[in-house]
Design a protein around this motif. Sequence first.
Motif, PDB file in Angstrom:
ATOM      1  N   GLY A 247       0.831  -1.197   0.000  1.00 42.71           N
ATOM      2  CA  GLY A 247       0.000   0.000   0.000  1.00 42.71           C
ATOM      3  C   GLY A 247       0.865   1.246   0.000  1.00 42.71           C
ATOM      4  N   HIS A 248       0.438   2.249  -0.763  1.00 44.15           N
ATOM      5  CA  HIS A 248       1.173   3.513  -0.875  1.00 44.15           C
ATOM      6  C   HIS A 248       0.201   4.677  -0.766  1.00 44.15           C
ATOM      7  CE1 HIS A 248       4.844   1.542  -2.440  1.00 44.15           C
ATOM      8  NE2 HIS A 248       3.983   0.681  -2.965  1.00 44.15           N
ATOM      9  N   THR A 249       0.713   5.822  -0.359  1.00 37.23           N
ATOM     10  CA  THR A 249      -0.078   7.048  -0.303  1.00 37.23           C
ATOM     11  C   THR A 249       0.664   8.155  -1.053  1.00 37.23           C
ATOM     12  OG1 THR A 249       0.954   7.903   1.708  1.00 37.23           O
ATOM     13  CG2 THR A 249      -0.941   6.440   2.003  1.00 37.23           C
ATOM     14  N   ASP A 250       0.000   9.282  -1.200  1.00 37.90           N
ATOM     15  CA  ASP A 250       0.697  10.445  -1.724  1.00 37.90           C
ATOM     16  C   ASP A 250       1.405  11.138  -0.563  1.00 37.90           C
ATOM     17  OD1 ASP A 250      -1.152  12.148  -0.377  1.00 37.90           O
ATOM     18  OD2 ASP A 250      -2.481  12.154  -2.107  1.00 37.90           O
ATOM     19  N   ARG A 251       2.024  12.263  -0.830  1.00 40.27           N
ATOM     20  CA  ARG A 251       2.837  12.940   0.190  1.00 40.27           C
ATOM     21  C   ARG A 251       2.041  13.832   1.137  1.00 40.27           C
ATOM     22  NH1 ARG A 251       6.536  16.817  -3.344  1.00 40.27           N
ATOM     23  NH2 ARG A 251       6.649  14.942  -4.575  1.00 40.27           N
ATOM     24  N   ARG A 252       0.766  14.043   0.852  1.00 36.63           N
ATOM     25  CA  ARG A 252      -0.025  14.918   1.728  1.00 36.63           C
ATOM     26  C   ARG A 252      -0.286  14.231   3.063  1.00 36.63           C
ATOM     27  NH1 ARG A 252      -4.821  16.365  -2.296  1.00 36.63           N
ATOM     28  NH2 ARG A 252      -4.678  14.123  -2.433  1.00 36.63           N
ATOM     29  N   PRO A 253      -0.101  14.961   4.149  1.00 37.32           N
ATOM     30  CA  PRO A 253      -0.360  14.360   5.472  1.00 37.32           C
ATOM     31  C   PRO A 253      -1.841  13.999   5.623  1.00 37.32           C
ATOM     32  CG  PRO A 253       0.762  16.482   5.679  1.00 37.32           C
ATOM     33  CD  PRO A 253       0.367  16.330   4.242  1.00 37.32           C
ATOM     34  N   VAL A 254      -2.110  12.947   6.372  1.00 36.19           N
ATOM     35  CA  VAL A 254      -3.497  12.580   6.648  1.00 36.19           C
ATOM     36  C   VAL A 254      -4.087  13.596   7.615  1.00 36.19           C
ATOM     37  CG1 VAL A 254      -3.163  10.114   6.222  1.00 36.19           C
ATOM     38  CG2 VAL A 254      -2.845  11.008   8.516  1.00 36.19           C
ATOM     39  N   SER A 255      -5.389  13.688   7.608  1.00 38.26           N
ATOM     40  CA  SER A 255      -6.086  14.619   8.495  1.00 38.26           C
ATOM     41  C   SER A 255      -5.922  14.168   9.941  1.00 38.26           C
ATOM     42  CB  SER A 255      -7.570  14.658   8.127  1.00 38.26           C
ATOM     43  OG  SER A 255      -8.307  15.329   9.113  1.00 38.26           O
ATOM     44  N   SER A 256      -5.629  15.110  10.808  1.00 37.59           N
ATOM     45  CA  SER A 256      -5.448  14.763  12.227  1.00 37.59           C
ATOM     46  C   SER A 256      -6.751  14.294  12.872  1.00 37.59           C
ATOM     47  CB  SER A 256      -4.881  15.957  12.993  1.00 37.59           C
ATOM     48  OG  SER A 256      -5.774  17.055  12.912  1.00 37.59           O
ATOM     49  N   SER A 257      -7.880  14.607  12.246  1.00 40.47           N
ATOM     50  CA  SER A 257      -9.164  14.180  12.804  1.00 40.47           C
ATOM     51  C   SER A 257      -9.674  12.900  12.145  1.00 40.47           C
ATOM     52  CB  SER A 257     -10.201  15.291  12.626  1.00 40.47           C
ATOM     53  OG  SER A 257     -10.402  15.543  11.244  1.00 40.47           O
ATOM     54  N   GLY A 258      -8.885  12.336  11.247  1.00 42.33           N
ATOM     55  CA  GLY A 258      -9.311  11.145  10.526  1.00 42.33           C
ATOM     56  C   GLY A 258      -9.039   9.855  11.275  1.00 42.33           C
ATOM     57  N   ALA A 259      -9.296   8.760  10.597  1.00 38.48           N
ATOM     58  CA  ALA A 259      -9.159   7.431  11.197  1.00 38.48           C
ATOM     59  C   ALA A 259      -7.714   6.956  11.257  1.00 38.48           C
ATOM     60  CB  ALA A 259      -9.993   6.435  10.401  1.00 38.48           C
ATOM     61  N   PHE A 260      -6.814   7.628  10.536  1.00 29.30           N
ATOM     62  CA  PHE A 260      -5.433   7.157  10.453  1.00 29.30           C
ATOM     63  C   PHE A 260      -4.484   8.193  11.051  1.00 29.30           C
ATOM     64  CE2 PHE A 260      -7.901   5.435   6.932  1.00 29.30           C
ATOM     65  CZ  PHE A 260      -7.812   4.091   7.223  1.00 29.30           C
ATOM     66  N   LYS A 261      -3.493   7.719  11.790  1.00 36.28           N
ATOM     67  CA  LYS A 261      -2.535   8.608  12.447  1.00 36.28           C
ATOM     68  C   LYS A 261      -1.462   9.121  11.503  1.00 36.28           C
ATOM     69  CE  LYS A 261      -3.057   6.374  16.919  1.00 36.28           C
ATOM     70  NZ  LYS A 261      -2.379   5.639  17.982  1.00 36.28           N
ATOM     71  N   SER A 262      -1.201   8.354  10.437  1.00 41.29           N
ATOM     72  CA  SER A 262      -0.129   8.726   9.513  1.00 41.29           C
ATOM     73  C   SER A 262      -0.392   8.088   8.155  1.00 41.29           C
ATOM     74  CB  SER A 262       1.226   8.238  10.044  1.00 41.29           C
ATOM     75  OG  SER A 262       1.288   6.816   9.985  1.00 41.29           O
TER      76      SER A 262
END
Length: 113
Positions: A39-54
């Motif tokens: 699994g890969h993501t883009d470089r944008r940080p995840v939302s601090s209020s979302g389900a994922f910490k990073s």
Amino acid sequence: GQAAINPAGRGELDQLASALIVLEKEIPADIAWVLRVDGHTDRRPVSSSGAFKSNWDLSAARAIAVVQYLSDKGVAPTRLVAAGFGEFQPIDLGTSDEALRRNRRIELKLTDR
């Protein structure tokens, strides 16, 4: 920012699961192989209020969702591995929406255990 598999992805994974089930029967039992789901993501940080910490959490969750789906379709769990790479293995270094979209991906690798 999600790890859910969309309907088009489920259709592709259904075909992959069928192929893997056939492959499991054709490869000799003494060959220790696995399908690694990266699994890969883009470089944008995840939302601090979302389900994922990073992004690592998100990328791992995406890989795990695929592994669980394949297992639910009958692929032996002993033949599946989930790995999360976060934003650290981009295939496109650009910052455009298209570049970011290309980096949000799942990669599959048939490899040894």
